[in-house]
Design a protein around this motif. Structure first.
Motif, mmCIF file in Angstrom:
data_model
loop_
_atom_site.group_PDB
_atom_site.id
_atom_site.type_symbol
_atom_site.label_atom_id
_atom_site.label_comp_id
_atom_site.label_asym_id
_atom_site.label_seq_id
_atom_site.Cartn_x
_atom_site.Cartn_y
_atom_site.Cartn_z
ATOM 1 N N LYS A 181 35.634 -8.985 53.187
ATOM 2 C CA LYS A 181 35.113 -8.416 51.958
ATOM 3 C C LYS A 181 35.959 -7.211 51.574
ATOM 4 N N SER A 182 36.206 -7.041 50.295
ATOM 5 C CA SER A 182 36.965 -5.884 49.829
ATOM 6 C C SER A 182 36.040 -4.917 49.089
ATOM 7 N N TYR A 183 36.494 -3.692 48.946
ATOM 8 C CA TYR A 183 35.705 -2.653 48.297
ATOM 9 C C TYR A 183 36.508 -2.035 47.167
ATOM 10 N N PRO A 184 35.826 -1.520 46.130
ATOM 11 C CA PRO A 184 36.548 -0.882 45.024
ATOM 12 C C PRO A 184 37.306 0.354 45.489
ATOM 13 N N ASP A 185 38.361 0.686 44.772
ATOM 14 C CA ASP A 185 39.202 1.829 45.108
ATOM 15 C C ASP A 185 38.522 3.129 44.675
ATOM 16 N N GLU A 186 37.989 3.872 45.627
ATOM 17 C CA GLU A 186 37.300 5.128 45.332
ATOM 18 C C GLU A 186 38.275 6.227 44.925
ATOM 19 N N ASN A 187 39.519 6.137 45.363
ATOM 20 C CA ASN A 187 40.497 7.177 45.026
ATOM 21 C C ASN A 187 40.713 7.279 43.522
ATOM 22 N N TYR A 188 40.787 6.143 42.844
ATOM 23 C CA TYR A 188 40.996 6.156 41.399
ATOM 24 C C TYR A 188 39.816 6.828 40.709
ATOM 25 N N ALA A 189 38.608 6.451 41.064
ATOM 26 C CA ALA A 189 37.412 7.050 40.459
ATOM 27 C C ALA A 189 37.361 8.551 40.744
ATOM 28 N N ARG A 190 37.649 8.947 41.974
ATOM 29 C CA ARG A 190 37.613 10.369 42.352
ATOM 30 C C ARG A 190 38.640 11.173 41.550
ATOM 31 N N GLU A 191 39.867 10.682 41.458
ATOM 32 C CA GLU A 191 40.897 11.404 40.729
ATOM 33 C C GLU A 191 40.597 11.459 39.237
ATOM 34 N N LEU A 192 40.068 10.396 38.696
ATOM 35 C CA LEU A 192 39.694 10.375 37.290
ATOM 36 C C LEU A 192 38.637 11.444 37.008
ATOM 37 N N MET A 193 37.656 11.553 37.892
ATOM 38 C CA MET A 193 36.588 12.538 37.706
ATOM 39 C C MET A 193 37.094 13.965 37.953
ATOM 40 N N GLN A 194 37.859 14.167 38.995
ATOM 41 C CA GLN A 194 38.329 15.518 39.345
ATOM 42 C C GLN A 194 39.368 16.055 38.365
ATOM 43 N N LEU A 195 40.352 15.229 38.052
ATOM 44 C CA LEU A 195 41.507 15.716 37.312
ATOM 45 C C LEU A 195 41.436 15.528 35.806
ATOM 46 N N PHE A 196 40.751 14.491 35.349
ATOM 47 C CA PHE A 196 40.844 14.149 33.937
ATOM 48 C C PHE A 196 39.528 14.224 33.170
ATOM 49 N N ALA A 241 28.081 21.172 42.847
ATOM 50 C CA ALA A 241 29.032 20.058 42.732
ATOM 51 C C ALA A 241 28.691 19.199 41.516
ATOM 52 N N ALA A 242 29.718 18.740 40.823
ATOM 53 C CA ALA A 242 29.526 17.921 39.629
ATOM 54 C C ALA A 242 29.071 16.501 39.980
ATOM 55 N N TYR A 243 29.379 16.053 41.179
ATOM 56 C CA TYR A 243 29.041 14.696 41.591
ATOM 57 C C TYR A 243 29.054 14.609 43.105
ATOM 58 N N THR A 244 28.499 13.525 43.619
ATOM 59 C CA THR A 244 28.441 13.284 45.058
ATOM 60 C C THR A 244 29.355 12.116 45.418
ATOM 61 N N ASN A 245 29.515 11.864 46.687
ATOM 62 C CA ASN A 245 30.305 10.709 47.115
ATOM 63 C C ASN A 245 29.656 9.412 46.638
ATOM 64 N N SER A 246 28.337 9.394 46.572
ATOM 65 C CA SER A 246 27.628 8.219 46.058
ATOM 66 C C SER A 246 28.010 7.957 44.595
ATOM 67 N N ASP A 247 28.146 9.035 43.805
ATOM 68 C CA ASP A 247 28.582 8.890 42.411
ATOM 69 C C ASP A 247 29.983 8.305 42.341
ATOM 70 N N ILE A 248 30.864 8.774 43.211
ATOM 71 C CA ILE A 248 32.233 8.257 43.243
ATOM 72 C C ILE A 248 32.224 6.764 43.553
ATOM 73 N N MET A 249 31.412 6.361 44.519
ATOM 74 C CA MET A 249 31.338 4.944 44.874
ATOM 75 C C MET A 249 30.818 4.120 43.700
ATOM 76 N N THR A 250 29.849 4.659 42.974
ATOM 77 C CA THR A 250 29.313 3.957 41.804
ATOM 78 C C THR A 250 30.369 3.825 40.723
ATOM 79 N N TYR A 251 31.061 4.920 40.429
ATOM 80 C CA TYR A 251 32.067 4.872 39.363
ATOM 81 C C TYR A 251 33.252 3.999 39.758
ATOM 82 N N ALA A 252 33.545 3.893 41.025
ATOM 83 C CA ALA A 252 34.616 2.990 41.466
ATOM 84 C C ALA A 252 34.273 1.544 41.112
#
Length: 121
Positions: free
Chosen positions: A1-16, A38-49
């Motif tokens: 099973k694969s998982y969505p890329d959390e790095n993209y969601a995290r960088e989008l939220m943090q930087l842009f 904090a503006a968001y949690t790790n759970s939010d990042i996983m959701t946005y990914a």
């Protein structure tokens, strides 16, 4: 099973978009007991990914793109492959769900988007 890329969601939220700390409407930091909130949690990042699942590049244009490898077009927008897109509801940062408040297309009158005064918001 694969998982969505959390790095993209995290960088989008943090930087842009919203940054790492929650802000008041005047741009000042929201503080709780003297500490930044904090503006968001790790759970939010996983959701946005999960929002960004299913995207694929379209084929390269042979007349304008030099093909060193077939990695898809760097000019044309990506498309979504519904087979690989996460179709389940995603919660928003304010406690609701993304898309709440917007009617389903099936609930709108046919061709409503063509009516005089129709707006895209």
């Amino acid at each position: 099973k694969s998982y969505p890329d959390e790095n993209y969601a995290r960088e989008l939220m943090q930087l842009f978009t919203i940054g790492v700390s929650k802000l008041n409407h005047d741009g000042s930091l929201v503080l709780e007991d003297g500490l930044e909130v904090a503006a968001y949690t790790n759970s939010d990042i996983m959701t946005y990914a999960r929002l960004f699942t299913g995207f694929k590049r379209v084929p390269q244009r042979g007349n304008v793109e030099h093909a060193w490898g077939n990695y898809g077009s760097k000019i044309d927008p990506m498309t979504i492959n519904p087979k690989y897109h996460d179709k389940y509801p995603k919660h928003s940062l304010d406690g609701g769900f993304l898309g709440d408040g917007y009617p389903l297309c099936s609930d709108l009158p046919q061709r409503a988007f063509l009516k005089k005064g129709a707006r895209y918001e």
